[in-house]
Design a protein around this motif. Sequence first.
Motif, PDB file in Angstrom:
ATOM      1  N   ARG A  29       0.841  -1.205   0.000  1.00 36.40           N
ATOM      2  CA  ARG A  29       0.000   0.000   0.000  1.00 36.40           C
ATOM      3  C   ARG A  29       0.871   1.248   0.000  1.00 36.40           C
ATOM      4  O   ARG A  29       1.907   1.285   0.666  1.00 36.40           O
ATOM      5  N   LYS A  30       0.429   2.235  -0.726  1.00 35.02           N
ATOM      6  CA  LYS A  30       1.175   3.487  -0.866  1.00 35.02           C
ATOM      7  C   LYS A  30       0.196   4.648  -0.924  1.00 35.02           C
ATOM      8  O   LYS A  30      -1.017   4.462  -0.987  1.00 35.02           O
ATOM      9  N   VAL A  31       0.743   5.853  -0.899  1.00 32.46           N
ATOM     10  CA  VAL A  31      -0.070   7.073  -0.929  1.00 32.46           C
ATOM     11  C   VAL A  31       0.276   7.851  -2.191  1.00 32.46           C
ATOM     12  O   VAL A  31       1.461   8.047  -2.508  1.00 32.46           O
ATOM     13  N   LEU A  32      -0.754   8.279  -2.898  1.00 34.78           N
ATOM     14  CA  LEU A  32      -0.577   9.106  -4.086  1.00 34.78           C
ATOM     15  C   LEU A  32      -1.075  10.518  -3.788  1.00 34.78           C
ATOM     16  O   LEU A  32      -2.179  10.694  -3.274  1.00 34.78           O
ATOM     17  N   VAL A  33      -0.260  11.511  -4.137  1.00 32.96           N
ATOM     18  CA  VAL A  33      -0.588  12.919  -3.913  1.00 32.96           C
ATOM     19  C   VAL A  33      -0.457  13.666  -5.232  1.00 32.96           C
ATOM     20  O   VAL A  33       0.564  13.528  -5.923  1.00 32.96           O
ATOM     21  N   ASP A  34      -1.478  14.427  -5.580  1.00 34.25           N
ATOM     22  CA  ASP A  34      -1.386  15.346  -6.721  1.00 34.25           C
ATOM     23  C   ASP A  34      -0.935  16.695  -6.179  1.00 34.25           C
ATOM     24  O   ASP A  34      -1.736  17.534  -5.784  1.00 34.25           O
ATOM     25  N   ASP A  69      11.200  12.577   4.224  1.00 31.43           N
ATOM     26  CA  ASP A  69      10.305  11.967   5.203  1.00 31.43           C
ATOM     27  C   ASP A  69       9.059  12.819   5.374  1.00 31.43           C
ATOM     28  O   ASP A  69       9.137  14.056   5.460  1.00 31.43           O
ATOM     29  N   VAL A  70       7.906  12.173   5.449  1.00 30.08           N
ATOM     30  CA  VAL A  70       6.629  12.857   5.644  1.00 30.08           C
ATOM     31  C   VAL A  70       5.839  12.076   6.695  1.00 30.08           C
ATOM     32  O   VAL A  70       6.225  10.980   7.115  1.00 30.08           O
ATOM     33  N   THR A  71       4.728  12.669   7.130  1.00 27.61           N
ATOM     34  CA  THR A  71       3.821  12.015   8.075  1.00 27.61           C
ATOM     35  C   THR A  71       2.464  11.857   7.412  1.00 27.61           C
ATOM     36  O   THR A  71       1.880  12.836   6.942  1.00 27.61           O
ATOM     37  N   VAL A  72       1.979  10.627   7.374  1.00 28.76           N
ATOM     38  CA  VAL A  72       0.685  10.315   6.766  1.00 28.76           C
ATOM     39  C   VAL A  72      -0.362  10.244   7.867  1.00 28.76           C
ATOM     40  O   VAL A  72      -0.194   9.494   8.843  1.00 28.76           O
ATOM     41  N   GLY A  73      -1.431  11.030   7.732  1.00 34.57           N
ATOM     42  CA  GLY A  73      -2.518  11.007   8.691  1.00 34.57           C
ATOM     43  C   GLY A  73      -3.653  10.126   8.190  1.00 34.57           C
ATOM     44  O   GLY A  73      -4.247  10.396   7.138  1.00 34.57           O
ATOM     45  N   LEU A  74      -3.937   9.038   8.907  1.00 31.71           N
ATOM     46  CA  LEU A  74      -4.982   8.104   8.504  1.00 31.71           C
ATOM     47  C   LEU A  74      -6.367   8.661   8.833  1.00 31.71           C
ATOM     48  O   LEU A  74      -6.489   9.623   9.617  1.00 31.71           O
ATOM     49  N   SER A 128      -4.668   8.676  13.349  1.00 34.47           N
ATOM     50  CA  SER A 128      -3.355   8.186  13.756  1.00 34.47           C
ATOM     51  C   SER A 128      -2.302   8.508  12.703  1.00 34.47           C
ATOM     52  O   SER A 128      -2.557   8.398  11.507  1.00 34.47           O
ATOM     53  N   PRO A 129      -1.091   8.925  13.135  1.00 33.24           N
ATOM     54  CA  PRO A 129      -0.021   9.255  12.185  1.00 33.24           C
ATOM     55  C   PRO A 129       0.832   8.041  11.849  1.00 33.24           C
ATOM     56  O   PRO A 129       1.048   7.154  12.669  1.00 33.24           O
ATOM     57  N   VAL A 180      -6.385  10.299   2.858  1.00 37.06           N
ATOM     58  CA  VAL A 180      -5.430  10.550   3.943  1.00 37.06           C
ATOM     59  C   VAL A 180      -4.868  11.958   3.776  1.00 37.06           C
ATOM     60  O   VAL A 180      -5.093  12.625   2.755  1.00 37.06           O
ATOM     61  N   THR A 181      -4.135  12.420   4.774  1.00 36.15           N
ATOM     62  CA  THR A 181      -3.408  13.681   4.692  1.00 36.15           C
ATOM     63  C   THR A 181      -1.914  13.393   4.746  1.00 36.15           C
ATOM     64  O   THR A 181      -1.472  12.422   5.374  1.00 36.15           O
ATOM     65  N   VAL A 182      -1.158  14.244   4.090  1.00 39.31           N
ATOM     66  CA  VAL A 182       0.305  14.132   4.085  1.00 39.31           C
ATOM     67  C   VAL A 182       0.880  15.437   4.618  1.00 39.31           C
ATOM     68  O   VAL A 182       0.610  16.510   4.069  1.00 39.31           O
TER      69      VAL A 182
END
Length: 448
Positions: free
Chosen positions: A304-309, A323-328, A332-333, A381-383
């Motif tokens: 699983r991965k995160v895609l950001v435009d 490094d980034v922080t993904v907010g579910l 939870s980070p 999610v948020t990045v």
Amino acid sequence: MNGMFTGRSTDGEPTAGGAEPEPETGTEPGTEPGQEGTAPPRRAPGRRRSRTALAAAAFVLVTAVAVVGALGLGGGDEGPAAPPRAGSAVAVTRTTLVERTKVEGTLGYGAEIPLPVKATGTVTWLPEAGTTAERGDTLLRVDDRPVVLLYGPLPMYRELGMTAGPTTAPEPGANGDTDPGGGAGTGKGSGAGTGKGSGTGTAPPPTAPPAPAPPQPLRGMDVLQFESNLAALGYEGFTVDERFTTGTERAVKRWQKALGLPETGRIALGDVVYASGRVRLGRAGVRLGAAAGDNALTYTGTTRKVLVDASAQEASWAVRGTDVTVGLPDGSPVKGTVASVGRQATSPEGDGGGSGGPPTVPVTITVPDQRALGRLESGPVTVEYVGRKREKVLAVPVAALVALAEGGHGLETEDGRFVTARTGLFADGMVEVNGPALREGLKVRIPQ
């Protein structure tokens, strides 16, 4: 009695009797001249009003001076301190400020890619979407033959197996052959002058057909890739190299027997499909009974991965390895890392087919700890990424800033003085400050 003064009438006119009244001296009747009476002397009304006005003016002047002193608006910069106002006091600290920005992203397995299925025939079996396949697993069946997943970067582009060598003609003289021009013959003749003779000889035998050459090994990098997979599946008896030998052929026959296929020792073009590793099978592009083709089945990676435009104008943070922080969705980070950044910016489409916003670039973020994602497979999610960072700077809470009358910002010290403060980075409720009167540990007041 004539000539006796008894008093003055209320209208100030002399009383009847004709005698002039004596002027008042402020003494009571029956007292000696020069002796002080008990009643206070009367003051003129005009004088009383003048003294009241002077007292009020003095009070206003004293109040104004006190206010000017309290606000620090006197003549010098280091004027006397005024009593402190109400509010809590905090210390100027030296710390590191980090500016963080959040953008929206989508959690998932990435875009689905068609599997390069080369088999021809009718699709007779399809897997369920979301199934994970690894090396040696059956992806689908065509004409009831399994199409097997193997690992490698090269696509399957030819049939693999031993190749037939070129045919060779027999050597001259082989198999007792007689050279037509070198044969030996004998003959005898008789008779004289008749010109006739007779003789005997041996006729050459028929030529034998060319002998077939033994099969030759097939060579190539695709052979090396296939043999690597065959060895990884546990088959032995051959050398993993670029040569498809008889040893490889015997191992292939054993593998075909395990798959329930005819033991030909050869790998047809549509028997296998190569991928970079384990895959997660997506939606099928065909139904059972349809003809197989390149769009028969799709797949994604299993991670699983995160895609950001990301906005193309604000994508300076998107650097591989950042490094980034993904907010579910549950708040939870989770830690993430930028894995790739697209090189082509695109504009989202609007309702009318035109541009629907500023151009964006795709950014892919990996999550090393997949268990931290729980059972969530997809969702918004948020990045959060670090925009700017200032290390070892003086900082105070933003609420401690006050606006100065001459412009700019300042801070109120604990003893009521106001000092100039130039502001820098704002982050996490704190603000970077600097100025000649500021130092670490200085107590400043947060106004209430």
